[in-house]
Design a protein around this motif. Structure first.
Motif, PDB file in Angstrom:
ATOM      1  N   PRO A  12     -35.727  10.114  68.687  1.00 12.67           N
ATOM      2  CA  PRO A  12     -37.009  10.016  69.408  1.00 12.67           C
ATOM      3  C   PRO A  12     -37.136   8.813  70.337  1.00 12.67           C
ATOM      4  O   PRO A  12     -38.066   8.746  71.121  1.00 12.67           O
ATOM      5  CB  PRO A  12     -38.022   9.927  68.268  1.00 12.67           C
ATOM      6  N   SER A  80     -33.185  14.364  74.075  1.00 11.15           N
ATOM      7  CA  SER A  80     -33.919  13.498  73.156  1.00 11.15           C
ATOM      8  C   SER A  80     -34.034  14.244  71.828  1.00 11.15           C
ATOM      9  O   SER A  80     -33.823  15.462  71.763  1.00 11.15           O
ATOM     10  CB  SER A  80     -35.306  13.168  73.707  1.00 11.15           C
ATOM     11  N   ASP A  82     -33.486  16.180  68.712  1.00  7.33           N
ATOM     12  CA  ASP A  82     -32.371  17.027  68.307  1.00  7.33           C
ATOM     13  C   ASP A  82     -32.041  17.977  69.466  1.00  7.33           C
ATOM     14  O   ASP A  82     -32.957  18.535  70.069  1.00  7.33           O
ATOM     15  CB  ASP A  82     -32.754  17.841  67.060  1.00  7.33           C
ATOM     16  N   VAL A  85     -33.523  21.633  69.366  1.00  9.96           N
ATOM     17  CA  VAL A  85     -34.975  21.860  69.298  1.00  9.96           C
ATOM     18  C   VAL A  85     -35.555  21.735  70.705  1.00  9.96           C
ATOM     19  O   VAL A  85     -35.679  20.629  71.238  1.00  9.96           O
ATOM     20  CB  VAL A  85     -35.645  20.851  68.342  1.00  9.96           C
ATOM     21  N   THR A 115     -35.417  14.877  65.239  1.00  9.39           N
ATOM     22  CA  THR A 115     -36.375  15.493  66.150  1.00  9.39           C
ATOM     23  C   THR A 115     -37.735  14.788  66.068  1.00  9.39           C
ATOM     24  O   THR A 115     -38.116  14.236  65.024  1.00  9.39           O
ATOM     25  CB  THR A 115     -36.484  16.999  65.862  1.00  9.39           C
ATOM     26  N   ALA A 116     -38.496  14.839  67.167  1.00  4.51           N
ATOM     27  CA  ALA A 116     -39.780  14.122  67.259  1.00  4.51           C
ATOM     28  C   ALA A 116     -40.739  14.536  66.143  1.00  4.51           C
ATOM     29  O   ALA A 116     -41.479  13.710  65.614  1.00  4.51           O
ATOM     30  CB  ALA A 116     -40.408  14.395  68.623  1.00  4.51           C
ATOM     31  N   ASN A 165     -44.414  19.264  73.555  1.00  3.68           N
ATOM     32  CA  ASN A 165     -44.863  19.445  74.952  1.00  3.68           C
ATOM     33  C   ASN A 165     -46.335  19.828  75.034  1.00  3.68           C
ATOM     34  O   ASN A 165     -46.685  20.832  75.661  1.00  3.68           O
ATOM     35  CB  ASN A 165     -44.039  20.548  75.641  1.00  3.68           C
ATOM     36  N   VAL A 198     -43.235   7.790  69.458  1.00  7.13           N
ATOM     37  CA  VAL A 198     -42.807   7.341  68.128  1.00  7.13           C
ATOM     38  C   VAL A 198     -41.450   6.627  68.205  1.00  7.13           C
ATOM     39  O   VAL A 198     -40.545   7.068  68.921  1.00  7.13           O
ATOM     40  CB  VAL A 198     -42.694   8.563  67.182  1.00  7.13           C
ATOM     41  N   MET A 220     -47.456  14.129  77.469  1.00  3.20           N
ATOM     42  CA  MET A 220     -46.100  14.655  77.237  1.00  3.20           C
ATOM     43  C   MET A 220     -45.233  13.747  76.370  1.00  3.20           C
ATOM     44  O   MET A 220     -44.116  14.103  76.013  1.00  3.20           O
ATOM     45  CB  MET A 220     -45.407  14.930  78.575  1.00  3.20           C
ATOM     46  N   ARG A 221     -45.756  12.576  76.004  1.00  7.44           N
ATOM     47  CA  ARG A 221     -44.991  11.726  75.068  1.00  7.44           C
ATOM     48  C   ARG A 221     -45.571  11.829  73.661  1.00  7.44           C
ATOM     49  O   ARG A 221     -45.273  11.007  72.800  1.00  7.44           O
ATOM     50  CB  ARG A 221     -45.002  10.268  75.545  1.00  7.44           C
ATOM     51  N   THR A 222     -46.433  12.835  73.464  1.00  4.75           N
ATOM     52  CA  THR A 222     -47.127  12.946  72.182  1.00  4.75           C
ATOM     53  C   THR A 222     -46.628  14.148  71.398  1.00  4.75           C
ATOM     54  O   THR A 222     -46.415  15.227  71.943  1.00  4.75           O
ATOM     55  CB  THR A 222     -48.647  13.118  72.418  1.00  4.75           C
TER      56      THR A 222
HETATM   57  C1  LIG Z   1     -38.707  19.005  75.723  1.00  2.98           C
HETATM   58  S1  LIG Z   1     -39.300  18.495  74.138  1.00  2.98           S
HETATM   59  C2  LIG Z   1     -37.796  17.904  73.497  1.00  2.98           C
HETATM   60  C3  LIG Z   1     -37.806  17.788  72.014  1.00  2.98           C
HETATM   61  C4  LIG Z   1     -36.566  17.097  71.462  1.00  2.98           C
HETATM   62  N1  LIG Z   1     -35.378  17.899  71.642  1.00  2.98           N
HETATM   63  C5  LIG Z   1     -36.749  16.759  69.981  1.00  2.98           C
HETATM   64  O1  LIG Z   1     -36.026  17.346  69.149  1.00  2.98           O
HETATM   65  O2  LIG Z   1     -37.591  15.920  69.675  1.00  2.98           O
HETATM   66  C6  LIG Z   1     -40.170  17.017  74.539  1.00  2.98           C
HETATM   67  C7  LIG Z   1     -41.380  16.811  73.630  1.00  2.98           C
HETATM   68  O3  LIG Z   1     -40.969  16.226  72.403  1.00  2.98           O
HETATM   69  C8  LIG Z   1     -41.980  15.363  71.914  1.00  2.98           C
HETATM   70  N2  LIG Z   1     -41.418  14.003  71.801  1.00  2.98           N
HETATM   71  C9  LIG Z   1     -40.188  13.597  72.156  1.00  2.98           C
HETATM   72  N3  LIG Z   1     -39.991  12.301  71.837  1.00  2.98           N
HETATM   73  C10 LIG Z   1     -41.136  11.883  71.260  1.00  2.98           C
HETATM   74  C11 LIG Z   1     -41.562  10.637  70.706  1.00  2.98           C
HETATM   75  N4  LIG Z   1     -40.757   9.563  70.674  1.00  2.98           N
HETATM   76  N5  LIG Z   1     -42.817  10.556  70.199  1.00  2.98           N
HETATM   77  C12 LIG Z   1     -43.632  11.639  70.199  1.00  2.98           C
HETATM   78  N6  LIG Z   1     -43.281  12.848  70.703  1.00  2.98           N
HETATM   79  C13 LIG Z   1     -42.062  12.961  71.240  1.00  2.98           C
HETATM   80  C14 LIG Z   1     -43.151  15.416  72.904  1.00  2.98           C
HETATM   81  O4  LIG Z   1     -44.042  16.427  72.457  1.00  2.98           O
HETATM   82  C15 LIG Z   1     -42.442  15.859  74.161  1.00  2.98           C
HETATM   83  O5  LIG Z   1     -43.337  16.496  75.066  1.00  2.98           O
END
Ligand SMILES: C[S@@+](CC[C@H](N)C(=O)[O-])C[C@H]1O[C@@H](n2cnc3c(N)ncnc32)[C@H](O)[C@@H]1O
Length: 251
Positions: A12, A80, A82, A85, A115-116, A165, A198, A220-222
């Protein structure tokens, strides 16, 4: 020489959450391919070519990775969290399926990451301690009607739900609609977690009752996690803990 294609998850954001397996693959890579902010997390060094690209070119990026590996290079595609995912592993396999048959002879490895959803859950306690589902709230790759159907069925099944997302600048109305649907369908004040950035220095956690949640709490970072009807909060001086008990007595 035959190359290697690793599809790796960087976790993350925090360095401590990168697995040793992923760190080793990056240390041996000749090429790192991925979305610009993810490639920026990889330190440049001699002998390593970085290939950052825009978010919307997943299949081009996947094809480049397969071509370079077929030329004998040690390629790491980074995502980012996993890579399996809502990320690059499925995109690489889509390109592999449609591509030349010799790509199928390549050494391809998927290296998991944290994963997040799990990083956010761990920060808050254990909101995913019983059955849960994960839903991507972006309608870039699926119709909105399908998202609404899945939300309604998840409420009916009483799953805790993890939302990736949730809300982008280009489609802010989606999360407004999702939240209104959840508030109407759940009809209670079960806890909702908003976990932003996170494991990075910008990390912020907020737990609010569903009926008081507002769309501006997500970006989008949530990562948004909605509890099931069983999810509870333990108040304590050091900060509340959110958890879903492991058992359900009756349905
Ligand atoms: C395209 S998805 C990718 C997910 C990624 N493959 C995973 O397994 O975490 C991107 C979304 O993951 C979430 N995300 C990724 N990093 C994050 C973090 N550090 N804190 C909170 N949410 C996060 C957010 O909802 C973001 O919009």
């Amino acid at each position: 020489m035959s190359g290697i294609l690793s599809i790796a998850g960087l976790g993350p954001g925090g360095e401590a959450l990168i697995t040793p397996e992923v760190a080793a693959a990056l240390a041996e890579a000749t090429d790192v391919i991925g979305y610009i902010p993810y490639v920026a997390r990889v330190a440049p060094r001699e002998g390593l070519v970085l290939h950052p690209s825009d978010n919307r070119v997943e299949l081009d990026r996947a094809a480049l990775a397969l071509r370079l590996a077929a030329e004998g290079r040690r390629v790491v595609v980074v995502s980012s969290g996993d890579p399996g995912v809502f990320a690059m592993a499925a995109a690489v396999f889509e390109a592999l399926e449609a591509g030349p048959s010799h790509w199928r002879d390549l050494d391809i490895r998927v290296l998991p990451g944290i994963t997040a959803m799990l990083a956010a859950s761990a920060r808050a306690g254990a909101p995913l301690g019983h059955d849960f589902c994960a839903i991507n709230l972006s309608d870039n790759l699926k119709p909105w009607t399908l998202i609404e159907k899945r939300l309604r069925l998840a409420v009916e099944a009483d799953f805790a739900m993890a939302f990736y997302n949730p809300r982008s600048k280009s489609r802010p109305e989606g999360f407004t609609r999702a939240l209104a649907l959840l508030q109407e369908a759940c009809g209670d004040a079960r806890p909702m977690l908003f976990a932003r950035a996170v494991s990075t220095p910008e990390e912020e956690l907020r737990i609010v009752p569903l009926d008081r949640a507002t769309p501006d709490m997500a970006d989008m970072r949530t990562m948004v996690i909605l509890g099931s009807s069983q999810t509870r909060i333990i108040e304590r001086p050091g900060g509340a803990l959110l958890y879903t008990p492991r058992s359900v007595a009756c349905v």
